[in-house]
Design an enzyme around this catalytic site. Structure first.
Site, PDB file in Angstrom:
ATOM      1  CE1 TYR A  86      12.310   2.143 -19.501  1.00 43.71           C
ATOM      2  CE2 TYR A  86      14.401   1.043 -19.139  1.00 43.71           C
ATOM      3  CZ  TYR A  86      13.231   1.224 -19.186  1.00 43.71           C
ATOM      4  OH  TYR A  86      12.589   0.038 -18.683  1.00 43.71           O
ATOM      5  NE  ARG A 140       4.744  -0.849 -10.475  1.00 39.93           N
ATOM      6  CZ  ARG A 140       5.601  -1.182 -11.411  1.00 39.93           C
ATOM      7  NH1 ARG A 140       6.106   0.068 -11.707  1.00 39.93           N
ATOM      8  NH2 ARG A 140       5.907  -2.130 -11.976  1.00 39.93           N
ATOM      9  CE  LYS A 158       9.456   0.098 -19.803  1.00 41.25           C
ATOM     10  NZ  LYS A 158       9.724  -1.130 -18.904  1.00 41.25           N
ATOM     11  CD  GLU A 229       6.180  -0.892 -18.558  1.00 41.08           C
ATOM     12  OE1 GLU A 229       6.554  -1.597 -19.425  1.00 41.08           O
ATOM     13  OE2 GLU A 229       6.918  -0.721 -17.686  1.00 41.08           O
ATOM     14  CG  ASP A 254      -5.399 -10.388   2.221  1.00 38.42           C
ATOM     15  OD1 ASP A 254      -5.495 -10.456   3.442  1.00 38.42           O
ATOM     16  OD2 ASP A 254      -4.193  -9.526   1.987  1.00 38.42           O
ATOM     17  CG  ASP A 276       8.905  -4.709 -20.393  1.00 38.44           C
ATOM     18  OD1 ASP A 276       9.486  -5.439 -20.737  1.00 38.44           O
ATOM     19  OD2 ASP A 276       9.339  -3.384 -20.201  1.00 38.44           O
ATOM     20  CG  ASP A 277       6.021  -3.557 -15.577  1.00 40.94           C
ATOM     21  OD1 ASP A 277       6.966  -3.094 -14.947  1.00 40.94           O
ATOM     22  OD2 ASP A 277       5.154  -3.130 -16.212  1.00 40.94           O
ATOM     23  CG  ASN A 423      13.763   0.607 -12.242  1.00 38.39           C
ATOM     24  OD1 ASN A 423      14.890   0.533 -11.837  1.00 38.39           O
ATOM     25  ND2 ASN A 423      13.122  -0.356 -12.897  1.00 38.39           N
TER      26      ASN A 423
HETATM   27  N1  LIG Z   1      14.266  -3.650 -12.937  1.00 35.79           N
HETATM   28  C1  LIG Z   1      13.282  -3.701 -13.708  1.00 35.79           C
HETATM   29  O1  LIG Z   1      13.420  -3.878 -15.126  1.00 35.79           O
HETATM   30  C2  LIG Z   1      11.965  -3.511 -13.210  1.00 35.79           C
HETATM   31  C3  LIG Z   1      11.841  -3.130 -11.904  1.00 35.79           C
HETATM   32  N2  LIG Z   1      10.443  -3.059 -11.449  1.00 35.79           N
HETATM   33  C4  LIG Z   1      10.177  -2.430 -10.126  1.00 35.79           C
HETATM   34  O2  LIG Z   1       9.979  -3.524  -9.375  1.00 35.79           O
HETATM   35  C5  LIG Z   1       9.110  -2.619  -8.342  1.00 35.79           C
HETATM   36  C6  LIG Z   1       8.090  -3.431  -7.981  1.00 35.79           C
HETATM   37  O3  LIG Z   1       7.099  -3.473  -8.999  1.00 35.79           O
HETATM   38  P1  LIG Z   1       5.580  -4.138  -9.159  1.00 35.79           P
HETATM   39  O4  LIG Z   1       5.564  -5.548  -8.804  1.00 35.79           O
HETATM   40  O5  LIG Z   1       4.843  -3.873 -10.201  1.00 35.79           O
HETATM   41  O6  LIG Z   1       5.024  -3.432  -7.947  1.00 35.79           O
HETATM   42  P2  LIG Z   1       3.791  -4.051  -6.906  1.00 35.79           P
HETATM   43  O7  LIG Z   1       3.188  -2.789  -6.408  1.00 35.79           O
HETATM   44  O8  LIG Z   1       2.970  -5.066  -7.606  1.00 35.79           O
HETATM   45  O9  LIG Z   1       4.424  -4.726  -5.862  1.00 35.79           O
HETATM   46  C7  LIG Z   1       5.208  -4.437  -4.928  1.00 35.79           C
HETATM   47  C8  LIG Z   1       5.463  -5.551  -4.026  1.00 35.79           C
HETATM   48  O10 LIG Z   1       6.419  -4.964  -2.771  1.00 35.79           O
HETATM   49  C9  LIG Z   1       5.720  -5.428  -1.562  1.00 35.79           C
HETATM   50  N3  LIG Z   1       6.065  -4.374  -0.677  1.00 35.79           N
HETATM   51  C10 LIG Z   1       5.496  -3.246  -0.316  1.00 35.79           C
HETATM   52  N4  LIG Z   1       5.920  -2.896   0.838  1.00 35.79           N
HETATM   53  C11 LIG Z   1       6.778  -3.612   1.346  1.00 35.79           C
HETATM   54  C12 LIG Z   1       7.612  -3.748   2.818  1.00 35.79           C
HETATM   55  N5  LIG Z   1       7.614  -2.619   3.446  1.00 35.79           N
HETATM   56  N6  LIG Z   1       8.124  -4.999   2.924  1.00 35.79           N
HETATM   57  C13 LIG Z   1       8.413  -6.047   1.984  1.00 35.79           C
HETATM   58  N7  LIG Z   1       7.522  -6.017   0.846  1.00 35.79           N
HETATM   59  C14 LIG Z   1       6.888  -4.729   0.629  1.00 35.79           C
HETATM   60  C15 LIG Z   1       4.324  -5.236  -1.798  1.00 35.79           C
HETATM   61  O11 LIG Z   1       3.757  -6.170  -0.779  1.00 35.79           O
HETATM   62  P3  LIG Z   1       2.200  -6.457  -0.845  1.00 35.79           P
HETATM   63  O12 LIG Z   1       1.900  -7.440  -1.975  1.00 35.79           O
HETATM   64  O13 LIG Z   1       1.766  -7.100   0.479  1.00 35.79           O
HETATM   65  O14 LIG Z   1       1.260  -5.276  -1.251  1.00 35.79           O
HETATM   66  C16 LIG Z   1       4.276  -6.057  -3.207  1.00 35.79           C
HETATM   67  O15 LIG Z   1       4.540  -7.320  -3.238  1.00 35.79           O
HETATM   68  C17 LIG Z   1       9.066  -1.113  -8.783  1.00 35.79           C
HETATM   69  O16 LIG Z   1       9.958  -0.313  -8.200  1.00 35.79           O
HETATM   70  C18 LIG Z   1       9.239  -1.268 -10.192  1.00 35.79           C
HETATM   71  O17 LIG Z   1      10.048   0.021 -10.653  1.00 35.79           O
HETATM   72  C19 LIG Z   1       9.344  -3.474 -12.232  1.00 35.79           C
HETATM   73  C20 LIG Z   1       9.591  -3.857 -13.298  1.00 35.79           C
HETATM   74  C21 LIG Z   1      10.954  -4.021 -13.896  1.00 35.79           C
HETATM   75  C1  LIG Z   2      11.512  -0.868 -15.743  1.00 34.40           C
HETATM   76  C2  LIG Z   2      10.121  -1.241 -15.383  1.00 34.40           C
HETATM   77  O1  LIG Z   2       9.321  -1.450 -16.354  1.00 34.40           O
HETATM   78  C3  LIG Z   2       9.493  -0.675 -14.201  1.00 34.40           C
HETATM   79  O2  LIG Z   2      10.379  -0.284 -13.264  1.00 34.40           O
HETATM   80  O3  LIG Z   2       8.197  -0.798 -14.009  1.00 34.40           O
HETATM   81 MG   LIG Z   3       7.522  -1.404 -15.836  1.00 34.43          MG
END
Ligand SMILES: NC(=O)C1=CN([C@@H]2O[C@H](COP(=O)(O)OP(=O)(O)OC[C@H]3O[C@@H](n4cnc5c(N)ncnc54)[C@H](OP(=O)(O)O)[C@@H]3O)[C@@H](O)[C@H]2O)C=CC1
Ligand SMILES: CC(=O)C(=O)O
Ligand SMILES: [Mg+2]
Length: 565
Positions: A86, A140, A158, A229, A254, A276-277, A423
């Site tokens: 993982y 993603r 997973k 996912e 936007d 899951d996300d 991650n």
């Molecule tokens: N710990 C866990 O269990 C999990 C962790 N994650 C992690 O969360 C992270 C994000 O995932 P996800 O939400 O799907 O990704 P997205 O691409 O949907 O979201 C990323 C967010 O970060 C913002 N962002 C990008 N660059 C910047 C910056 N320079 N300053 C501030 N904000 C910024 C983006 O802004 P904008 O909206 O303006 O583009 C967006 O809102 C990933 O790394 C993923 O691995 C996800 C799921 C589970």
């Molecule tokens: C853990 C997970 O689902 C992610 O980072 O997208």
């Molecule tokens: Mg995920």
């Protein structure tokens, strides 16, 4: 005496089971092949490999050749195995999937199958057994951008955790990768790339495809639960690969609603499905936050109602977690409106507020109406303005929590809550070592991927791993055993509270925010019980026979139903 070969299936690959005859035919196995010694041999082979991707390849082969041994070792060595099968290593496996690919595993359904998805699904060998599927479109994975069909290893990984962590039967799992194209030019140019050589299909076509896919899945697999996912927005993933396009498309971007939210809303009341996300991450973070907030409030002397949460990252994970963390405040007696006001979002343009201009749909709910100044983009300034007790990173921006950021959090909180949740490890907003150093050990920390323990002034400090892997196995098992018709918000909240309550006295004494992953089966059983009860309260359980059971009996039944290698 004969050896009986019985065919069976794991993740769509046919295997042959060698029947346990009292003695195999002479010469067909080595003279001394003891199972416990062989387990040591497998571990030694695994540990002899220097690179984590080689360990991943070795374990994939072991899982195919000897699934019992793979899952036995996995359960006995959870903290060693999870970073390989993982996050973080599965991220590398995805990036290199088309290059390290050896054999088919799982179901691939592409946009070319639109109109005949039923035919493709019917090729799955164990239709009757299917209970749980992880579906990705590779758009993603772990913050790694648009991987296209290279996303398959996340579905496989997973599901391995569903099997190891909650005892789902291996033959009941279906990893699925939907090939809707990719916008990553590197893959389109790669002669070894395993997916279609085309950019992602437009939203309308994707929705038609998804509607057909979901319908056919529900017909072919009436007892199946689907875990999405991501399933990201085409425009958002475009932005990740070509910065010139951000400017070209920023106006349209936007307005784009994130597909992850859209598809969840579209299907969640129709089929047993969860994202899951959005929901798994929300639940796991709420759980760690509940435990961290108590420790933080104990140190500051401030009530739980005084917490203020700043999200750095407002994508599907950030907003999903924000939605779930509203429960933290409503559990303290706040109204929804009061809870909403305790949350601030930061995205790539800085603080999210109404007067900033057009906003993506999923950010509007948390957008601030109490700030009308100039755009605020500097994180330290934002922290000084918001004065958060907790800073949560879901941004994919490596090192965004600089020394300055962490020190500012420490200067306004006796025990700051800092969760860099992106991650894999290399995208984490900060390391545990930095968080400990810049807060002089006062930090309450959880990250998405694992970090090593730290020695600080003679004490060992343990990082939490706020990863949805704690939630989805138990949630999935509950969905199967309760035969739920849908996954409700209360079920997701119940999974979170079940996890928060599962810490032992010893784990609490060590200051842990999450239980030790080695206890995952016990934890999953507790989570499953809590989720089944929530499903019963919501009336979405189709297995009514569990309703009259006492809690202890229900937990015993759950444990009995777990597959054991
Ligand atoms: N710990 C866990 O269990 C999990 C962790 N994650 C992690 O969360 C992270 C994000 O995932 P996800 O939400 O799907 O990704 P997205 O691409 O949907 O979201 C990323 C967010 O970060 C913002 N962002 C990008 N660059 C910047 C910056 N320079 N300053 C501030 N904000 C910024 C983006 O802004 P904008 O909206 O303006 O583009 C967006 O809102 C990933 O790394 C993923 O691995 C996800 C799921 C589970
Ligand atoms: C853990 C997970 O689902 C992610 O980072 O997208
Ligand atoms: Mg995920």
């Amino acid at each position: 005496m004969t050896i009986v070969l019985t065919p069976y299936w794991i993740n769509g690959v046919q295997k042959l089971k060698v029947a346990q005859s009292p003695k195999p035919k002479r010469g067909l196995v080595p003279p001394v092949l003891d199972e416990s010694v062989h387990a040591l041999r497998c571990l030694s082979q695994l540990r002899s490999k220097d690179k984590s991707i080689e360990k991943y390849i070795y374990l994939s082969a072991l899982k195919e050749q000897d699934p019992n041994m793979f899952y036995k070792l996995c359960l006995e060595n959870m903290s060693e195995f999870t970073p390989i099968i993982y996050t973080p290593t599965v991220g590398d496996a995805c990036l290199q999937y088309s290059h390290i690919y050896r054999r088919p595993e799982g179901l691939f359904i592409s946009i070319k199958d639109k109109g005949k998805i039923r035919e493709v699904i019917s090729n799955w060998p164990r239709i009757d057994e299917a209970r749980i599927s992880v579906v990705t479109d590779g758009s993603r994975i772990l913050g790694l951008g648009d991987l296209g069909v290279n996303g398959m290893p996340i579905s496989i990984g997973k599901l391995s955790l569903y099997i190891a962590g909650a005892g789902i039967r291996p033959e009941s799992t279906i990893p699925i990768c939907l090939d809707l194209g990719t916008n990553t030019q590197k893959y389109l140019d790669d002669p070894l790339y395993l997916g279609l050589r085309q950019t992602r299909v437009p939203e309308q076509e994707m929705t038609e495809f998804m509607d057909e896919f979901m319908h056919e899945m529900s017909v072919a697999f009436p007892k199946l639960m689907i875990q999405f996912e991501v399933l990201h927005s085409t425009l958002a993933t475009l932005a990740l690969i070509d910065w010139r396009l951000i400017y070209a498309l920023s106006f349209r971007k936007d307005f784009s609603t994130d597909n992850a939210f859209r598809y969840l809303e579209r299907y969640r009341n129709k089929y047993p499905v969860f994202n899951d996300d959005i929901q798994g991450t929300g639940a796991v973070v709420l759980s760690g936050f509940l435990n961290a907030a108590k420790l933080s409030s104990a140190a500051s002397g401030q009530p739980l109602t005084s917490h203020r949460i700043l999200f750095f990252g407002a994508g599907s994970a950030g907003v999903g977690v924000a939605q779930q963390l509203m429960s933290f405040f409503t559990l303290q007696g706040f109204s929804k409106e009061e809870a909403r006001r305790r949350i601030w979002l930061v995205d790539s343009q800085g603080l999210v507020f109404n007067a900033r201009g057009r906003l993506a749909e999923h950010k509007k709910y948390f957008s601030r109406d109490d700030y009308n100044g100039a755009p605020m983009t500097n994180l330290v300034e934002i922290i000084k303005y918001v004065k958060p007790t907790a800073l949560l990173g879901l941004s994919t921006i490596t090192g965004a929590f600089t020394a300055d950021v962490i020190q500012t959090m420490a200067s306004i909180n006796a025990r700051p809550i800092i969760f860099p949740l992106s991650n894999p490890v290399r995208l984490s907003e900060c390391s545990f070592a930095d968080a400990v150093q810049y807060t002089s050990g006062s930090v309450l920390f959880a990250s998405g991927s694992p970090f090593p323990d730290q020695e600080f002034r003679g004490t060992t400090l343990y990082p939490g791993q706020g990863n949805n892997m704690y939630i989805f196995p138990g949630l999935g098992l509950a969905a199967i055993l309760g035969r739920v018709s849908s996954v409700t918000d209360s079920m997701v909240e119940a999974s979170s509270l079940g996890l928060a309550d599962s810490l032992t006295a010893e784990e609490r004494a060590q200051g842990l925010l999450y239980p030790r992953i080695e206890r995952i089966r016990e934890i999953s059983a507790q989570i499953a019980k809590a989720v089944i009860r929530a499903a019963q309260r919501d009336g979405v359980d189709r297995n009514e026979s569990l309703r009259a059971m006492k809690d202890d009996d229900l937990v015993r039944l759950i444990r009995r139903k777990m597959w054991t290698p």
